[in-house]
Design a protein around this motif. Structure first.
Motif, PDB file in Angstrom:
ATOM      1  N   VAL A 119       0.772  -1.200  -0.152  1.00 15.58           N
ATOM      2  CA  VAL A 119       0.106   0.258  -0.093  1.00 15.58           C
ATOM      3  C   VAL A 119       0.880   1.200   0.110  1.00 15.58           C
ATOM      4  N   ARG A 120       0.457   2.276  -0.686  1.00 15.66           N
ATOM      5  CA  ARG A 120       1.161   3.480  -0.760  1.00 15.66           C
ATOM      6  C   ARG A 120       0.771   4.236   0.573  1.00 15.66           C
ATOM      7  N   ARG A 121       1.731   5.133   0.953  1.00 15.26           N
ATOM      8  CA  ARG A 121       1.499   5.835   2.051  1.00 15.26           C
ATOM      9  C   ARG A 121       0.447   6.950   1.993  1.00 15.26           C
ATOM     10  N   VAL A 122      -0.072   7.265   3.010  1.00 17.31           N
ATOM     11  CA  VAL A 122      -1.306   8.356   2.461  1.00 17.31           C
ATOM     12  C   VAL A 122      -0.502   9.606   3.510  1.00 17.31           C
ATOM     13  N   HIS A 209     -15.547  -1.643   8.386  1.00 19.75           N
ATOM     14  CA  HIS A 209     -14.303  -1.439   8.203  1.00 19.75           C
ATOM     15  C   HIS A 209     -13.727  -2.443   9.353  1.00 19.75           C
ATOM     16  N   GLY A 210     -14.250  -2.209  10.729  1.00 21.86           N
ATOM     17  CA  GLY A 210     -13.838  -3.259  11.606  1.00 21.86           C
ATOM     18  C   GLY A 210     -12.727  -2.748  12.513  1.00 21.86           C
ATOM     19  N   ASP A 211     -12.073  -1.422  11.972  1.00 16.92           N
ATOM     20  CA  ASP A 211     -11.066  -1.096  12.774  1.00 16.92           C
ATOM     21  C   ASP A 211     -10.775   0.434  12.475  1.00 16.92           C
ATOM     22  N   PHE A 212     -11.757   1.321  12.667  1.00 16.81           N
ATOM     23  CA  PHE A 212     -11.951   2.634  12.051  1.00 16.81           C
ATOM     24  C   PHE A 212     -11.352   3.599  13.155  1.00 16.81           C
ATOM     25  N   GLU A 213     -10.526   3.290  13.817  1.00 23.15           N
ATOM     26  CA  GLU A 213      -9.592   3.960  14.690  1.00 23.15           C
ATOM     27  C   GLU A 213      -8.690   5.092  14.115  1.00 23.15           C
ATOM     28  N   LEU A 214      -8.298   5.967  14.910  1.00 21.18           N
ATOM     29  CA  LEU A 214      -7.565   7.210  14.102  1.00 21.18           C
ATOM     30  C   LEU A 214      -6.440   6.720  13.716  1.00 21.18           C
ATOM     31  N   ASP A 215      -5.659   5.806  14.264  1.00 24.85           N
ATOM     32  CA  ASP A 215      -4.292   5.604  13.901  1.00 24.85           C
ATOM     33  C   ASP A 215      -4.384   4.833  12.380  1.00 24.85           C
ATOM     34  N   ASN A 216      -5.634   4.272  11.971  1.00 25.27           N
ATOM     35  CA  ASN A 216      -5.821   4.006  10.713  1.00 25.27           C
ATOM     36  C   ASN A 216      -6.484   4.757   9.715  1.00 25.27           C
ATOM     37  N   LEU A 217      -6.359   6.089  10.047  1.00 28.20           N
ATOM     38  CA  LEU A 217      -6.906   7.436   9.270  1.00 28.20           C
ATOM     39  C   LEU A 217      -5.901   8.336   9.013  1.00 28.20           C
ATOM     40  N   ARG A 218      -5.803   9.113   7.936  1.00 24.48           N
ATOM     41  CA  ARG A 218      -4.914  10.295   7.735  1.00 24.48           C
ATOM     42  C   ARG A 218      -6.033  11.344   6.987  1.00 24.48           C
ATOM     43  N   ASP A 228      -5.610  -0.485   6.159  1.00 28.20           N
ATOM     44  CA  ASP A 228      -5.697  -1.526   7.059  1.00 28.20           C
ATOM     45  C   ASP A 228      -7.193  -1.962   7.277  1.00 28.20           C
ATOM     46  N   LEU A 229      -7.904  -2.879   6.320  1.00 31.11           N
ATOM     47  CA  LEU A 229      -9.150  -3.212   6.242  1.00 31.11           C
ATOM     48  C   LEU A 229      -9.109  -4.800   6.665  1.00 31.11           C
ATOM     49  N   SER A 243     -16.474  -0.512  17.467  1.00 34.00           N
ATOM     50  CA  SER A 243     -15.162  -0.708  17.237  1.00 34.00           C
ATOM     51  C   SER A 243     -14.376   0.415  17.021  1.00 34.00           C
ATOM     52  N   ALA A 244     -14.884   1.561  16.450  1.00 42.79           N
ATOM     53  CA  ALA A 244     -14.134   2.677  16.133  1.00 42.79           C
ATOM     54  C   ALA A 244     -13.729   3.573  17.386  1.00 42.79           C
ATOM     55  N   VAL A 245     -14.817   3.779  18.108  1.00 40.67           N
ATOM     56  CA  VAL A 245     -14.772   4.438  19.468  1.00 40.67           C
ATOM     57  C   VAL A 245     -14.384   3.913  20.750  1.00 40.67           C
ATOM     58  N   ARG A 246     -13.633   2.797  20.589  1.00 43.24           N
ATOM     59  CA  ARG A 246     -13.481   2.074  21.906  1.00 43.24           C
ATOM     60  C   ARG A 246     -12.522   3.003  22.881  1.00 43.24           C
ATOM     61  N   ASP A 247     -11.726   3.741  22.129  1.00 41.36           N
ATOM     62  CA  ASP A 247     -10.834   4.481  23.024  1.00 41.36           C
ATOM     63  C   ASP A 247     -11.748   5.483  23.734  1.00 41.36           C
ATOM     64  N   LEU A 248     -12.901   6.052  23.265  1.00 47.27           N
ATOM     65  CA  LEU A 248     -13.566   7.153  23.698  1.00 47.27           C
ATOM     66  C   LEU A 248     -14.677   6.498  24.719  1.00 47.27           C
ATOM     67  N   ILE A 249     -14.857   5.066  24.830  1.00 44.73           N
ATOM     68  CA  ILE A 249     -15.737   4.398  25.804  1.00 44.73           C
ATOM     69  C   ILE A 249     -14.707   4.022  26.939  1.00 44.73           C
ATOM     70  N   GLY A 250     -13.518   3.705  26.573  1.00 42.49           N
ATOM     71  CA  GLY A 250     -12.741   3.234  27.708  1.00 42.49           C
ATOM     72  C   GLY A 250     -12.909   1.849  28.288  1.00 42.49           C
TER      73      GLY A 250
END
Length: 342
Positions: A119-122, A209-218, A228-229, A243-250
């Protein structure tokens, strides 16, 4: 997550300049010269990078996992969806075609057959939770809704988290029988959540997506591009949100760690998708994700004491300890969700 023994085996092939004959074998399928790929990390897959200036195509990331493993199957499935979405103009990173013209390849390496993609860097900004405000959180939620829309309508099918609480009950019972582990508390929580799950309507299904966390986005100009799909698949929309907001839920579902940001995310998702995600539904799916991780723990933590204590494997012992702590947190999430919801 790859098993620790798999990660350790790969690391033994990495030299002092972060090169590996395993990565070289993968790189040949994309005309990347030997030594051009340098080790980056191993988690859901092994990742090597062609650094800036190393290839006319730009910075490239090679991702690969054993073809016959669950990780390899997820990589293949995710890469195929990734390729389809990119061709449809969706905001996903660009996969580089192999010299055979394929988005994903099966490659023979010194460690066996690997499923691989490049994959190319974003280019763009990487956000983290600590740097978010309500506007950015709402844009994040809207971006997930846009991903669901771009992925298109889905037909009901096997879901990744299907019957996960049922499986956790059986898993806990087996542990109790085989290893005399006193974890009746986890089995009881899973049983309570399973009853609740059976009563819950699944809601709209999406290709998530299954893992739409911030570290998989630019981010660029307020728009997100994802990558990272590997965890993608058919799932309830609320499960992908969870799955995306698990860090917000804690780790305390009854008292979300970042309530204002969570509310903004859900508002942004709702405005773009037209769907409302109920908090109870969200927390149940968050617990299901935690249960899924618990079920994977024994496969991941497969390194025995002799391997962990071997000379030069301090990094592996540290990773083992970190992951054990992570799985303990997932157990706490299941227990807390049962107390709040059941």
């Amino acid at each position: 997550m790859l098993p620790l023994t798999e990660i350790a085996a790969l690391r033994t092939t990495v030299d002092d300049e972060w090169r590996s004959p395993v990565a070289d074998a993968v790189g040949r399928a994309w005309d990347i010269p030997a030594g051009g790929l340098r080790y980056w990390r191993s988690s859901a897959a092994h990742v090597f990078v062609v650094p800036p200036g190393g290839d006319a195509r730009g910075v490239l990331y090679a991702r690969f996992a054993p073809a016959g493993s669950a990780s390899g199957a997820r990589l293949q499935r995710g890469s195929q969806l990734h390729d389809r979405l990119h061709d449809a103009g969706a905001p996903v990173a660009e996969l580089v075609r192999s010299r055979a013209g394929r988005a994903v390849e099966l490659v023979q390496t010194p460690l066996g057959e690997m499923a691989a993609c490049v994959v190319r860097r974003v280019n763009g900004e990487e956000l983290d939770v600590d740097g978010l405000d309500a506007g950015a959180a709402a844009a994040w939620g809207a971006a997930l809704a846009e991903f669901h829309q771009a992925a298109g309508r889905v037909q009901p099918g096997r879901q990744e988290q299907a019957d996960v609480f049922d499986r956790l009950v059986s898993h806990s019972d087996q542990d109790l029988a085989d290893q005399h582990l006193a974890d009746q508390e986890l089995a009881d929580a899973a049983q309570a959540l399973n009853r609740l799950d059976k009563r819950l309507e699944p809601g709209p299904l999406v290709m998530g997506h299954g893992d739409f966390e911030l570290d998989n986005l630019r981010w660029s100009q307020g728009k997100a591009t994802c990558f990272d799909l590997d965890e993608s698949g058919v799932m309830p929309a609320a499960a992908d949100v969870a799955s995306a907001v698990r860090d917000l839920i804690g780790t305390c579902p009854g008292s979300p760690e970042r309530p204002e940001l969570l509310e903004a995310f859900l508002a942004g998702y709702g405005r773009e998708s037209g769907l409302t995600v109920d908090m109870g539904e969200l927390l149940l799916h968050r617990a299901a994700l935690a249960a899924q991780r618990i079920l994977e723990a024994a496969t991941v933590l497969d390194a025995d004491a002799s391997l962990l204590e071997a000379i030069g494997n301090g990094w592996l012992k540290e990773l083992n300890g970190s992951l054990a702590g992570y799985y303990a947190n997932q157990r706490d999430i299941v227990l807390a969700a049962a107390r709040v919801l059941a």
